[in-house]
Design a protein around this motif. Structure first.
Motif, PDB file in Angstrom:
ATOM      1  N   UNK A 150       0.780  -1.232   0.000  1.00  0.00           N
ATOM      2  CA  UNK A 150       0.000   0.000   0.000  1.00  0.00           C
ATOM      3  C   UNK A 150       0.816   1.288   0.000  1.00  0.00           C
ATOM      4  N   UNK A 151       2.000   1.278   0.580  1.00  0.00           N
ATOM      5  CA  UNK A 151       2.766   2.527   0.680  1.00  0.00           C
ATOM      6  C   UNK A 151       4.141   2.437   0.017  1.00  0.00           C
ATOM      7  N   UNK A 152       4.358   1.421  -0.794  1.00  0.00           N
ATOM      8  CA  UNK A 152       5.653   1.295  -1.471  1.00  0.00           C
ATOM      9  C   UNK A 152       5.796   2.262  -2.638  1.00  0.00           C
ATOM     10  N   UNK A 153       4.720   2.521  -3.346  1.00  0.00           N
ATOM     11  CA  UNK A 153       4.757   3.371  -4.526  1.00  0.00           C
ATOM     12  C   UNK A 153       4.469   4.815  -4.141  1.00  0.00           C
ATOM     13  N   UNK A 154       5.229   5.742  -4.729  1.00  0.00           N
ATOM     14  CA  UNK A 154       5.140   7.146  -4.345  1.00  0.00           C
ATOM     15  C   UNK A 154       4.021   7.888  -5.063  1.00  0.00           C
ATOM     16  N   UNK A 155       3.397   7.278  -6.053  1.00  0.00           N
ATOM     17  CA  UNK A 155       2.310   7.929  -6.774  1.00  0.00           C
ATOM     18  C   UNK A 155       1.059   7.062  -6.707  1.00  0.00           C
ATOM     19  N   UNK A 156      -0.032   7.644  -6.229  1.00  0.00           N
ATOM     20  CA  UNK A 156      -1.273   6.893  -6.063  1.00  0.00           C
ATOM     21  C   UNK A 156      -1.796   6.365  -7.392  1.00  0.00           C
ATOM     22  N   UNK A 157      -1.583   7.110  -8.479  1.00  0.00           N
ATOM     23  CA  UNK A 157      -2.099   6.663  -9.768  1.00  0.00           C
ATOM     24  C   UNK A 157      -1.371   5.420 -10.248  1.00  0.00           C
ATOM     25  N   UNK A 158      -0.067   5.340 -10.002  1.00  0.00           N
ATOM     26  CA  UNK A 158       0.679   4.140 -10.393  1.00  0.00           C
ATOM     27  C   UNK A 158       0.187   2.938  -9.593  1.00  0.00           C
ATOM     28  N   UNK A 159      -0.104   3.157  -8.315  1.00  0.00           N
ATOM     29  CA  UNK A 159      -0.684   2.099  -7.487  1.00  0.00           C
ATOM     30  C   UNK A 159      -1.994   1.619  -8.103  1.00  0.00           C
ATOM     31  N   UNK A 160      -2.842   2.545  -8.493  1.00  0.00           N
ATOM     32  CA  UNK A 160      -4.129   2.190  -9.099  1.00  0.00           C
ATOM     33  C   UNK A 160      -3.933   1.447 -10.411  1.00  0.00           C
ATOM     34  N   UNK A 161      -2.984   1.895 -11.226  1.00  0.00           N
ATOM     35  CA  UNK A 161      -2.749   1.263 -12.520  1.00  0.00           C
ATOM     36  C   UNK A 161      -2.324  -0.196 -12.368  1.00  0.00           C
ATOM     37  N   UNK A 162      -1.483  -0.487 -11.378  1.00  0.00           N
ATOM     38  CA  UNK A 162      -0.925  -1.830 -11.250  1.00  0.00           C
ATOM     39  C   UNK A 162      -1.739  -2.729 -10.336  1.00  0.00           C
ATOM     40  N   UNK A 163      -2.385  -2.145  -9.328  1.00  0.00           N
ATOM     41  CA  UNK A 163      -3.138  -2.966  -8.378  1.00  0.00           C
ATOM     42  C   UNK A 163      -4.649  -2.914  -8.610  1.00  0.00           C
ATOM     43  N   UNK A 164      -5.070  -2.121  -9.598  1.00  0.00           N
ATOM     44  CA  UNK A 164      -6.484  -2.045  -9.985  1.00  0.00           C
ATOM     45  C   UNK A 164      -7.373  -1.688  -8.788  1.00  0.00           C
ATOM     46  N   UNK A 165      -6.903  -0.743  -7.991  1.00  0.00           N
ATOM     47  CA  UNK A 165      -7.617  -0.330  -6.788  1.00  0.00           C
ATOM     48  C   UNK A 165      -7.284   1.132  -6.514  1.00  0.00           C
ATOM     49  N   UNK A 166      -8.305   1.934  -6.272  1.00  0.00           N
ATOM     50  CA  UNK A 166      -8.073   3.319  -5.872  1.00  0.00           C
ATOM     51  C   UNK A 166      -7.405   3.330  -4.502  1.00  0.00           C
ATOM     52  N   UNK A 167      -6.326   4.067  -4.371  1.00  0.00           N
ATOM     53  CA  UNK A 167      -5.581   4.062  -3.109  1.00  0.00           C
ATOM     54  C   UNK A 167      -6.457   4.593  -1.978  1.00  0.00           C
ATOM     55  N   UNK A 168      -6.579   3.831  -0.870  1.00  0.00           N
ATOM     56  CA  UNK A 168      -7.471   4.235   0.214  1.00  0.00           C
ATOM     57  C   UNK A 168      -6.982   5.424   1.027  1.00  0.00           C
ATOM     58  N   UNK A 169      -5.683   5.748   0.966  1.00  0.00           N
ATOM     59  CA  UNK A 169      -5.158   6.825   1.814  1.00  0.00           C
ATOM     60  C   UNK A 169      -3.999   7.534   1.115  1.00  0.00           C
TER      61      UNK A 169
END
Length: 342
Positions: A97-116
Protein backbone atom coordinates in the motif's frame (compact mmCIF):
# COMPACT_ATOMS: atom_id res chain seq x y z
CA UNK A 1 7.66 -2.90 23.24
CA UNK A 2 4.11 -4.12 22.86
CA UNK A 3 3.76 -5.71 19.43
CA UNK A 4 0.77 -6.68 17.31
CA UNK A 5 0.42 -8.43 13.95
CA UNK A 6 -2.46 -8.15 11.51
CA UNK A 7 -2.58 -11.12 9.17
CA UNK A 8 -0.85 -13.36 11.69
CA UNK A 9 -1.93 -16.64 10.11
CA UNK A 10 -0.13 -16.16 6.78
CA UNK A 11 3.43 -17.25 6.09
CA UNK A 12 4.91 -13.80 6.66
CA UNK A 13 2.77 -13.38 9.78
CA UNK A 14 4.06 -16.68 11.12
CA UNK A 15 7.65 -15.70 10.42
CA UNK A 16 7.05 -12.44 12.29
CA UNK A 17 5.79 -14.46 15.25
CA UNK A 18 8.82 -16.75 15.14
CA UNK A 19 11.30 -13.87 14.99
CA UNK A 20 9.59 -11.62 17.53
CA UNK A 21 9.15 -14.47 19.98
CA UNK A 22 12.93 -14.55 20.39
CA UNK A 23 13.39 -10.75 20.33
CA UNK A 24 14.49 -9.58 23.82
CA UNK A 25 12.74 -6.20 23.58
CA UNK A 26 9.47 -7.37 22.00
CA UNK A 27 6.32 -8.54 23.75
CA UNK A 28 3.76 -10.10 21.42
CA UNK A 29 0.37 -9.12 22.79
CA UNK A 30 -1.95 -9.24 19.77
CA UNK A 31 -2.33 -11.56 16.79
CA UNK A 32 -5.12 -10.46 14.46
CA UNK A 33 -7.01 -12.60 11.96
CA UNK A 34 -10.01 -12.24 9.67
CA UNK A 35 -10.84 -15.95 9.65
CA UNK A 36 -9.75 -17.74 12.82
CA UNK A 37 -10.57 -15.48 15.79
CA UNK A 38 -10.86 -17.44 19.03
CA UNK A 39 -8.49 -20.20 17.95
CA UNK A 40 -5.21 -20.80 19.72
CA UNK A 41 -2.34 -19.79 17.45
CA UNK A 42 -0.89 -23.26 17.91
CA UNK A 43 -3.98 -24.75 16.24
CA UNK A 44 -2.82 -23.00 13.06
CA UNK A 45 0.91 -23.55 13.62
CA UNK A 46 1.39 -26.58 15.91
CA UNK A 47 5.19 -26.32 15.80
CA UNK A 48 4.84 -23.50 18.36
CA UNK A 49 2.91 -25.68 20.83
CA UNK A 50 4.00 -25.00 24.40
CA UNK A 51 5.92 -21.87 23.32
CA UNK A 52 3.22 -19.33 22.46
CA UNK A 53 -0.03 -19.27 24.48
CA UNK A 54 -1.70 -16.50 22.45
CA UNK A 55 -5.21 -16.78 21.04
CA UNK A 56 -6.05 -15.21 17.69
CA UNK A 57 -8.23 -12.11 17.90
CA UNK A 58 -10.51 -10.26 15.50
CA UNK A 59 -8.64 -7.89 13.18
CA UNK A 60 -11.12 -5.13 13.98
CA UNK A 61 -10.14 -5.05 17.67
CA UNK A 62 -6.56 -3.73 17.63
CA UNK A 63 -5.44 -2.77 21.17
CA UNK A 64 -2.97 -0.05 22.13
CA UNK A 65 0.48 -1.02 20.87
CA UNK A 66 3.92 0.42 20.25
CA UNK A 67 4.17 -1.09 16.78
CA UNK A 68 1.80 -2.95 14.48
CA UNK A 69 2.99 -5.19 11.66
CA UNK A 70 0.45 -5.45 8.85
CA UNK A 71 0.76 -8.56 6.67
CA UNK A 72 -2.47 -8.04 4.74
CA UNK A 73 -3.57 -8.03 1.09
CA UNK A 74 -3.18 -4.68 -0.67
CA UNK A 75 -5.78 -2.07 0.17
CA UNK A 76 -6.63 -3.34 3.65
CA UNK A 77 -3.78 -1.73 5.57
CA UNK A 78 -4.05 1.71 3.97
CA UNK A 79 -7.75 1.89 4.80
CA UNK A 80 -6.95 1.78 8.53
CA UNK A 81 -3.49 3.31 8.80
CA UNK A 82 -4.61 6.81 9.82
CA UNK A 83 -6.49 5.31 12.77
CA UNK A 84 -3.34 3.56 13.98
CA UNK A 85 -1.12 6.60 13.52
CA UNK A 86 -3.61 8.77 15.41
CA UNK A 87 -3.25 6.32 18.30
CA UNK A 88 0.56 6.74 18.20
CA UNK A 89 1.07 3.20 16.91
CA UNK A 90 4.01 2.82 14.53
CA UNK A 91 2.96 0.89 11.44
CA UNK A 92 5.19 -1.42 9.42
CA UNK A 93 3.28 -2.50 6.32
CA UNK A 94 4.48 -5.71 4.70
CA UNK A 95 2.00 -5.21 1.87
CA UNK A 96 2.11 -2.93 -1.15
CA UNK A 97 0.00 0.00 0.00
CA UNK A 98 2.77 2.53 0.68
CA UNK A 99 5.65 1.30 -1.47
CA UNK A 100 4.76 3.37 -4.53
CA UNK A 101 5.14 7.15 -4.35
CA UNK A 102 2.31 7.93 -6.77
CA UNK A 103 -1.27 6.89 -6.06
CA UNK A 104 -2.10 6.66 -9.77
CA UNK A 105 0.68 4.14 -10.39
CA UNK A 106 -0.68 2.10 -7.49
CA UNK A 107 -4.13 2.19 -9.10
CA UNK A 108 -2.75 1.26 -12.52
CA UNK A 109 -0.92 -1.83 -11.25
CA UNK A 110 -3.14 -2.97 -8.38
CA UNK A 111 -6.48 -2.04 -9.99
CA UNK A 112 -7.62 -0.33 -6.79
CA UNK A 113 -8.07 3.32 -5.87
CA UNK A 114 -5.58 4.06 -3.11
CA UNK A 115 -7.47 4.24 0.21
CA UNK A 116 -5.16 6.83 1.81
CA UNK A 117 -3.14 8.81 -0.75
CA UNK A 118 -2.54 11.59 1.80
CA UNK A 119 -0.33 9.21 3.80
CA UNK A 120 2.00 8.25 0.96
CA UNK A 121 4.37 11.14 1.66
CA UNK A 122 4.61 10.13 5.33
CA UNK A 123 5.78 6.63 4.47
CA UNK A 124 9.40 5.64 4.06
CA UNK A 125 10.58 2.79 1.83
CA UNK A 126 12.10 0.41 4.34
CA UNK A 127 15.19 -1.15 2.77
CA UNK A 128 17.64 -0.49 5.63
CA UNK A 129 20.93 -0.89 3.78
CA UNK A 130 19.83 1.74 1.26
CA UNK A 131 17.48 3.97 3.30
CA UNK A 132 18.68 3.71 6.90
CA UNK A 133 18.79 7.42 7.70
CA UNK A 134 15.37 8.07 6.15
CA UNK A 135 13.81 5.28 8.24
CA UNK A 136 14.91 6.71 11.58
CA UNK A 137 12.17 8.61 13.38
CA UNK A 138 9.37 7.56 11.05
CA UNK A 139 5.99 6.16 12.08
CA UNK A 140 4.99 4.49 8.79
CA UNK A 141 7.32 2.08 7.01
CA UNK A 142 6.61 0.45 3.65
CA UNK A 143 8.43 -2.87 3.82
CA UNK A 144 9.81 -3.69 0.36
CA UNK A 145 8.67 -6.62 -1.72
CA UNK A 146 10.78 -9.75 -1.92
CA UNK A 147 11.80 -9.49 -5.58
CA UNK A 148 12.59 -5.77 -5.21
CA UNK A 149 14.79 -6.44 -2.18
CA UNK A 150 16.95 -8.93 -4.05
CA UNK A 151 17.09 -6.72 -7.13
CA UNK A 152 17.70 -3.35 -5.49
CA UNK A 153 20.51 -4.56 -3.24
CA UNK A 154 22.40 -5.57 -6.36
CA UNK A 155 21.62 -2.60 -8.61
CA UNK A 156 21.14 0.57 -6.57
CA UNK A 157 24.79 1.17 -5.57
CA UNK A 158 25.95 0.64 -9.16
CA UNK A 159 23.35 3.02 -10.59
CA UNK A 160 24.11 5.66 -7.98
CA UNK A 161 27.76 5.47 -9.05
CA UNK A 162 26.79 5.77 -12.77
CA UNK A 163 28.52 2.48 -13.61
CA UNK A 164 25.63 0.90 -15.54
CA UNK A 165 23.53 1.94 -18.53
CA UNK A 166 20.10 2.39 -16.89
CA UNK A 167 17.99 1.37 -19.90
CA UNK A 168 19.75 -1.98 -20.43
CA UNK A 169 18.61 -3.85 -17.31
CA UNK A 170 17.05 -7.31 -17.43
CA UNK A 171 16.04 -9.07 -14.20
CA UNK A 172 15.48 -12.83 -14.35
CA UNK A 173 14.32 -13.99 -10.92
CA UNK A 174 13.21 -17.29 -9.39
CA UNK A 175 11.13 -17.71 -6.24
CA UNK A 176 10.01 -20.52 -4.01
CA UNK A 177 6.31 -21.31 -3.70
CA UNK A 178 5.89 -19.71 -0.27
CA UNK A 179 6.02 -16.35 -2.02
CA UNK A 180 2.49 -16.99 -3.27
CA UNK A 181 1.16 -17.08 0.29
CA UNK A 182 -0.66 -19.72 2.32
CA UNK A 183 -3.98 -19.65 0.50
CA UNK A 184 -4.73 -22.67 -1.66
CA UNK A 185 -4.83 -22.21 -5.42
CA UNK A 186 -4.24 -24.40 -8.42
CA UNK A 187 -1.05 -22.61 -9.48
CA UNK A 188 0.75 -23.60 -6.27
CA UNK A 189 -0.77 -27.07 -5.92
CA UNK A 190 1.95 -29.71 -5.39
CA UNK A 191 1.06 -31.57 -8.57
CA UNK A 192 1.34 -28.37 -10.59
CA UNK A 193 4.61 -27.12 -9.08
CA UNK A 194 6.65 -30.25 -8.47
CA UNK A 195 9.04 -31.22 -11.29
CA UNK A 196 8.15 -27.95 -13.01
CA UNK A 197 9.35 -24.38 -13.54
CA UNK A 198 7.35 -21.58 -15.08
CA UNK A 199 7.49 -17.89 -15.83
CA UNK A 200 4.56 -15.84 -14.55
CA UNK A 201 3.52 -12.20 -14.46
CA UNK A 202 5.66 -11.68 -17.57
CA UNK A 203 5.94 -7.93 -18.33
CA UNK A 204 3.14 -7.24 -15.83
CA UNK A 205 4.28 -8.33 -12.37
CA UNK A 206 3.25 -5.85 -9.68
CA UNK A 207 6.75 -5.54 -8.29
CA UNK A 208 7.89 -3.94 -11.56
CA UNK A 209 6.88 -0.33 -10.76
CA UNK A 210 8.37 -0.65 -7.26
CA UNK A 211 11.72 -1.74 -8.69
CA UNK A 212 11.64 0.92 -11.41
CA UNK A 213 10.76 3.64 -8.91
CA UNK A 214 13.77 2.92 -6.71
CA UNK A 215 16.15 2.37 -9.64
CA UNK A 216 15.05 5.67 -11.18
CA UNK A 217 15.74 7.46 -7.94
CA UNK A 218 19.19 5.87 -7.75
CA UNK A 219 20.05 6.64 -11.37
CA UNK A 220 18.65 10.15 -11.40
CA UNK A 221 16.71 9.36 -14.57
CA UNK A 222 13.66 7.29 -15.49
CA UNK A 223 14.53 3.59 -15.59
CA UNK A 224 12.45 0.88 -17.23
CA UNK A 225 13.43 -2.76 -16.95
CA UNK A 226 12.50 -6.18 -18.23
CA UNK A 227 11.48 -8.13 -15.12
CA UNK A 228 10.61 -11.81 -15.50
CA UNK A 229 9.80 -13.82 -12.36
CA UNK A 230 9.67 -17.62 -12.29
CA UNK A 231 8.16 -20.12 -9.88
CA UNK A 232 10.47 -23.01 -9.01
CA UNK A 233 9.69 -26.20 -7.02
CA UNK A 234 11.15 -25.18 -3.66
CA UNK A 235 9.54 -23.74 -0.55
CA UNK A 236 11.53 -20.57 0.07
CA UNK A 237 14.21 -18.40 -1.46
CA UNK A 238 14.78 -15.94 -4.29
CA UNK A 239 17.63 -15.99 -6.78
CA UNK A 240 17.80 -12.93 -9.02
CA UNK A 241 20.12 -12.98 -12.04
CA UNK A 242 20.49 -9.48 -13.46
CA UNK A 243 22.02 -8.37 -16.75
CA UNK A 244 23.08 -4.78 -17.50
CA UNK A 245 25.45 -3.05 -19.89
CA UNK A 246 28.27 -1.13 -18.24
CA UNK A 247 29.17 2.45 -19.05
CA UNK A 248 32.20 2.93 -21.34
CA UNK A 249 35.47 2.29 -19.57
CA UNK A 250 33.94 0.51 -16.57
CA UNK A 251 35.78 -2.62 -15.45
CA UNK A 252 34.74 -5.47 -13.18
CA UNK A 253 37.00 -4.11 -10.46
CA UNK A 254 35.01 -0.85 -10.50
CA UNK A 255 31.75 -2.71 -9.99
CA UNK A 256 33.16 -4.80 -7.17
CA UNK A 257 34.74 -1.78 -5.46
CA UNK A 258 31.40 0.03 -5.57
CA UNK A 259 29.64 -2.86 -3.85
CA UNK A 260 32.40 -3.16 -1.26
CA UNK A 261 32.23 0.52 -0.43
CA UNK A 262 28.43 0.51 -0.26
CA UNK A 263 28.11 -2.56 1.97
CA UNK A 264 31.22 -2.22 4.11
CA UNK A 265 30.21 -2.98 7.69
CA UNK A 266 26.73 -4.25 6.78
CA UNK A 267 25.78 -7.29 8.83
CA UNK A 268 23.23 -8.78 6.46
CA UNK A 269 24.67 -8.18 2.98
CA UNK A 270 27.60 -10.38 1.97
CA UNK A 271 29.77 -10.01 -1.12
CA UNK A 272 31.10 -13.43 -2.00
CA UNK A 273 34.70 -13.91 -3.17
CA UNK A 274 35.23 -14.11 -6.95
CA UNK A 275 34.08 -17.42 -8.38
CA UNK A 276 31.65 -18.22 -5.55
CA UNK A 277 28.05 -17.76 -6.71
CA UNK A 278 25.04 -17.23 -4.42
CA UNK A 279 22.61 -20.04 -3.72
CA UNK A 280 19.21 -19.72 -2.10
CA UNK A 281 20.19 -22.23 0.57
CA UNK A 282 22.90 -19.83 1.80
CA UNK A 283 20.11 -17.53 3.02
CA UNK A 284 17.35 -20.03 3.92
CA UNK A 285 15.77 -19.15 7.25
CA UNK A 286 17.92 -16.04 7.75
CA UNK A 287 17.93 -12.28 7.16
CA UNK A 288 21.13 -12.46 5.11
CA UNK A 289 21.62 -11.56 1.43
CA UNK A 290 24.42 -12.84 -0.79
CA UNK A 291 25.79 -11.05 -3.87
CA UNK A 292 28.19 -11.86 -6.69
CA UNK A 293 29.04 -10.33 -10.06
CA UNK A 294 31.18 -10.66 -13.14
CA UNK A 295 31.71 -8.59 -16.26
CA UNK A 296 31.33 -10.53 -19.50
CA UNK A 297 34.05 -8.95 -21.61
CA UNK A 298 32.62 -10.40 -24.85
CA UNK A 299 29.26 -8.66 -24.48
CA UNK A 300 30.06 -5.71 -22.21
CA UNK A 301 27.33 -6.85 -19.86
CA UNK A 302 27.61 -7.16 -16.13
CA UNK A 303 25.99 -10.25 -14.63
CA UNK A 304 24.81 -9.76 -11.04
CA UNK A 305 23.40 -12.53 -8.86
CA UNK A 306 21.54 -11.98 -5.60
CA UNK A 307 20.09 -14.56 -3.18
CA UNK A 308 17.77 -14.00 -0.22
CA UNK A 309 15.10 -15.83 1.75
CA UNK A 310 11.86 -14.37 0.40
CA UNK A 311 10.07 -14.72 3.76
CA UNK A 312 12.87 -13.26 5.89
CA UNK A 313 15.04 -10.60 4.22
CA UNK A 314 12.29 -10.35 1.60
CA UNK A 315 9.55 -9.80 4.19
CA UNK A 316 9.41 -10.50 7.93
CA UNK A 317 13.09 -10.29 8.84
CA UNK A 318 13.45 -6.98 7.06
CA UNK A 319 10.34 -5.75 8.88
CA UNK A 320 11.93 -6.60 12.24
CA UNK A 321 15.15 -4.91 11.09
CA UNK A 322 13.07 -1.80 10.35
CA UNK A 323 11.45 -1.98 13.77
CA UNK A 324 14.86 -2.09 15.40
CA UNK A 325 15.86 1.07 13.53
CA UNK A 326 12.65 2.86 14.52
CA UNK A 327 13.28 2.17 18.19
CA UNK A 328 17.04 2.76 18.19
CA UNK A 329 17.92 -0.88 18.80
CA UNK A 330 20.79 -2.86 17.26
CA UNK A 331 19.61 -3.94 13.82
CA UNK A 332 20.62 -7.56 14.40
CA UNK A 333 18.48 -7.89 17.55
CA UNK A 334 16.24 -10.93 17.06
CA UNK A 335 17.83 -11.59 13.65
CA UNK A 336 21.28 -12.90 14.45
CA UNK A 337 20.72 -16.44 13.14
CA UNK A 338 22.50 -17.81 10.08
CA UNK A 339 20.94 -19.79 7.25
CA UNK A 340 19.95 -23.42 7.79
CA UNK A 341 22.08 -26.02 6.02
CA UNK A 342 21.33 -28.48 4.51
Amino acid sequence: MKIGILGATGYTGQELVRLLKQHPEAELVYLGTSSAAGQAYTEIYPHLYGQLPLVLEDEKEVPDLDVLFCALPHGLTAARTQEFLDRKIKVIDLGADFRLRQAQIYTDWYKLTHPAPHLIEQAVYGLPELKREQIKGKSLVANPGCYPTATLLALVPLLRAKLLRPQSIIVDAKSGVSGAGRGANLGTHFSEVNENIKAYGVAQHRHTPEIEQELSQAAGTEVKINFIPHLVPMIRGILATIYAEVQPGVEEADLRACWQQSYEGEQFVHLLPPGSWPQTKFAAGSNHAFLQLTLDQRTGRAVLVSAIDNLIKGASGQAVQNMNILFGLPEEMGLAGTGIWP
